[in-house]
Design a protein around this motif. Structure first.
Motif, mmCIF file in Angstrom:
data_model
loop_
_atom_site.group_PDB
_atom_site.id
_atom_site.type_symbol
_atom_site.label_atom_id
_atom_site.label_comp_id
_atom_site.label_asym_id
_atom_site.label_seq_id
_atom_site.Cartn_x
_atom_site.Cartn_y
_atom_site.Cartn_z
ATOM 1 N N PHE A 108 0.838 -1.207 0.000
ATOM 2 C CA PHE A 108 0.000 0.000 0.000
ATOM 3 C C PHE A 108 0.870 1.254 0.000
ATOM 4 C CE2 PHE A 108 -2.605 3.374 1.705
ATOM 5 C CZ PHE A 108 -3.849 3.160 1.137
ATOM 6 N N ASP A 109 1.884 1.263 0.865
ATOM 7 C CA ASP A 109 2.760 2.436 0.976
ATOM 8 C C ASP A 109 3.586 2.634 -0.289
ATOM 9 O OD1 ASP A 109 1.796 2.822 3.528
ATOM 10 O OD2 ASP A 109 3.538 1.927 4.520
ATOM 11 N N PHE A 180 -3.473 -0.853 -5.713
ATOM 12 C CA PHE A 180 -3.335 -0.246 -7.029
ATOM 13 C C PHE A 180 -4.453 0.757 -7.294
ATOM 14 C CE2 PHE A 180 -3.372 0.021 -11.613
ATOM 15 C CZ PHE A 180 -2.056 -0.191 -11.994
ATOM 16 N N PHE A 181 -5.685 0.371 -7.015
ATOM 17 C CA PHE A 181 -6.838 1.233 -7.300
ATOM 18 C C PHE A 181 -6.717 2.559 -6.565
ATOM 19 C CE2 PHE A 181 -11.049 2.910 -6.534
ATOM 20 C CZ PHE A 181 -11.710 2.740 -7.747
ATOM 21 N N ASN A 182 -6.151 2.521 -5.379
ATOM 22 C CA ASN A 182 -5.997 3.733 -4.578
ATOM 23 C C ASN A 182 -5.241 4.818 -5.325
ATOM 24 O OD1 ASN A 182 -6.046 5.287 -2.036
ATOM 25 N ND2 ASN A 182 -3.856 4.845 -1.956
ATOM 26 N N SER A 199 -7.157 12.542 1.929
ATOM 27 C CA SER A 199 -6.506 13.332 2.970
ATOM 28 C C SER A 199 -5.535 12.426 3.717
ATOM 29 C CB SER A 199 -7.540 13.904 3.932
ATOM 30 O OG SER A 199 -8.173 12.848 4.655
ATOM 31 N N THR A 200 -4.682 12.998 4.543
ATOM 32 C CA THR A 200 -3.739 12.186 5.324
ATOM 33 C C THR A 200 -4.479 11.186 6.199
ATOM 34 O OG1 THR A 200 -2.123 13.995 5.360
ATOM 35 C CG2 THR A 200 -1.877 12.273 7.021
ATOM 36 N N LEU A 206 -7.723 4.065 5.103
ATOM 37 C CA LEU A 206 -7.764 3.088 4.016
ATOM 38 C C LEU A 206 -6.669 2.041 4.183
ATOM 39 C CD1 LEU A 206 -8.449 5.115 0.734
ATOM 40 C CD2 LEU A 206 -9.940 3.431 1.814
ATOM 41 N N ARG A 207 -5.488 2.477 4.527
ATOM 42 C CA ARG A 207 -4.361 1.550 4.722
ATOM 43 C C ARG A 207 -4.692 0.514 5.785
ATOM 44 N NH1 ARG A 207 0.417 1.483 8.081
ATOM 45 N NH2 ARG A 207 2.348 0.983 6.928
ATOM 46 N N GLN A 208 -5.225 0.968 6.914
ATOM 47 C CA GLN A 208 -5.593 0.049 7.989
ATOM 48 C C GLN A 208 -6.674 -0.925 7.543
ATOM 49 O OE1 GLN A 208 -6.703 2.544 11.288
ATOM 50 N NE2 GLN A 208 -4.649 3.414 11.519
ATOM 51 N N HIS A 209 -7.649 -0.424 6.774
ATOM 52 C CA HIS A 209 -8.755 -1.274 6.344
ATOM 53 C C HIS A 209 -8.324 -2.277 5.281
ATOM 54 C CE1 HIS A 209 -12.018 1.782 7.827
ATOM 55 N NE2 HIS A 209 -11.391 1.147 8.805
ATOM 56 N N VAL A 210 -7.394 -1.900 4.433
ATOM 57 C CA VAL A 210 -6.863 -2.850 3.455
ATOM 58 C C VAL A 210 -6.169 -3.995 4.188
ATOM 59 C CG1 VAL A 210 -5.103 -3.184 1.668
ATOM 60 C CG2 VAL A 210 -6.665 -1.242 1.535
ATOM 61 N N VAL A 211 -5.371 -3.676 5.177
ATOM 62 C CA VAL A 211 -4.709 -4.710 5.979
ATOM 63 C C VAL A 211 -5.745 -5.609 6.638
ATOM 64 C CG1 VAL A 211 -3.264 -5.138 7.999
ATOM 65 C CG2 VAL A 211 -2.629 -3.336 6.395
ATOM 66 N N THR A 212 -6.762 -5.009 7.238
ATOM 67 C CA THR A 212 -7.809 -5.783 7.921
ATOM 68 C C THR A 212 -8.533 -6.715 6.963
ATOM 69 O OG1 THR A 212 -8.152 -4.032 9.552
ATOM 70 C CG2 THR A 212 -9.942 -5.609 9.262
#
Length: 225
Positions: A108-109, A180-182, A199-200, A206-212
Motif C-alpha cells: 500500500f505504501d 493499485f486502485f488507490n 486526505s492524510t 484506508l491503509r488500515q482497512h486494506v490490511v484488515t
C-alpha cells in the motif's frame, strides 16, 4: 577508433566530463521513468529525455538501443525496486500473520508513494503486456513475489492460523488490486466523490482497512489478526 566512438566508450557526458556508466544509466532511467509515466510510450520523446539527463542522446542509444529498449529497461527497474523493497522486509523471520500484515502495509505504501510505477503498469496494460512479455527478468522478479506469499501461507496453514483454501496467487491479486486502485483511480474517484479519502487521515484509514480485509480473508475465524 573515431572521436565519437571513443566518447561512447569512455562515457563522456554533456560538457566533456567523464561519468561512471552505472551513474549515467541510473540518471537516464530516472528521467525516462518520469517521461514514460507522464506521456506513455508513444508520447515520450527521446530528445526530451536526453535534454533532461546529464548525458547525450547518443549515450542513451548506446546503453539502451532505442526507445523501446529504454522503455523495457524502465519497466524492469520499476519492478526490481518494488521486489527489492519486499526482500528487505525479512518476512521469512516473522510469524505468518505479522509477515502478511507487513507485506500488505509495504505494498500500500509503495504504490501510494510511487505513482509513476502505477502509471507504467497501466501503460503496459494498454500495450497488452507486450514489453513485459519480452523481459525474462520481470517474469523472474514477479515469480519471487508469489513465492514469498506461498511461504507465508504455508507457515500459516501449518500453524493452523490460515485457512486451508487460501491461494497465494489470489492473495497477491487482492493485495495488488486494493493498493493499485488507490492510486490508479485517484483523479476520477476524487473528482466524483471528493477528496476525503485522499486526505492524510483518509489514506491512513484506508491503509488500515486494506490490511484488515486481507487478514480477515486469510486468517481463520477465532485467530487474532
Amino acid at each position: 577508433m573515431g572521436e565519437k566512438d571513443l566518447e561512447l566508450q569512455k562515457g563522456i557526458g554533456r560538457g566533456g566530463w567523464k561519468q561512471d556508466p552505472a551513474g549515467v544509466q541510473s540518471n537516464i532511467l530516472a528521467v525516462a521513468t518520469s517521461e514514460f509515466a507522464a506521456n506513455g510510450l508513444s508520447g515520450a520523446r527521446m530528445d526530451e529525455i536526453a535534454a533532461k539527463t546529464r548525458t547525450s542522446k547518443r549515450m542513451i542509444y548506446y546503453y539502451f538501443g532505442d526507445k523501446n529498449g529504454l522503455y523495457r529497461r524502465v519497466l524492469e527497474e520499476a519492478y526490481r525496486k518494488v521486489r527489492e523493497g519486499e526482500r528487505h522486509l525479512d518476512l521469512e523471520h516473522l510469524p505468518p500473520v505479522e509477515a502478511l500484515r507487513r507485506l500488505v502495509e509495504f505494498t500500500f505504501d509503495h504504490h501510494s508513494s510511487n505513482p509513476d510505477f502505477i502509471r507504467l503498469v497501466m501503460i503496459e496494460n494498454i500495450h497488452h503486456g507486450a514489453y513485459i512479455r519480452q523481459s525474462e527478468l520481470i517474469g523472474r522478479l514477479n515469480a519471487g513475489a508469489v513465492e514469498k506469499l506461498e511461504a507465508i501461507c504455508q507457515r500459516g496453514k501449518e500453524a493452523g492460523i490460515f485457512r486451508d483454501d487460501v491461494d497465494p496467487l489470489e492473495l497477491h491479486w487482492q493485495i495488488s488490486a486494493l493498493s493499485f486502485f488507490n492510486v490508479s483511480n485517484r483523479a476520477t474517484f476524487s473528482l466524483i466523490f471528493g477528496e476525503r479519502l485522499y486526505s492524510t487521515a483518509g489514506q491512513e484509514t484506508l491503509r488500515q482497512h486494506v490490511v484488515t480485509m486481507v487478514l480477515r480473508f486469510a486468517v481463520k475465524p477465532g485467530h487474532a489478526s
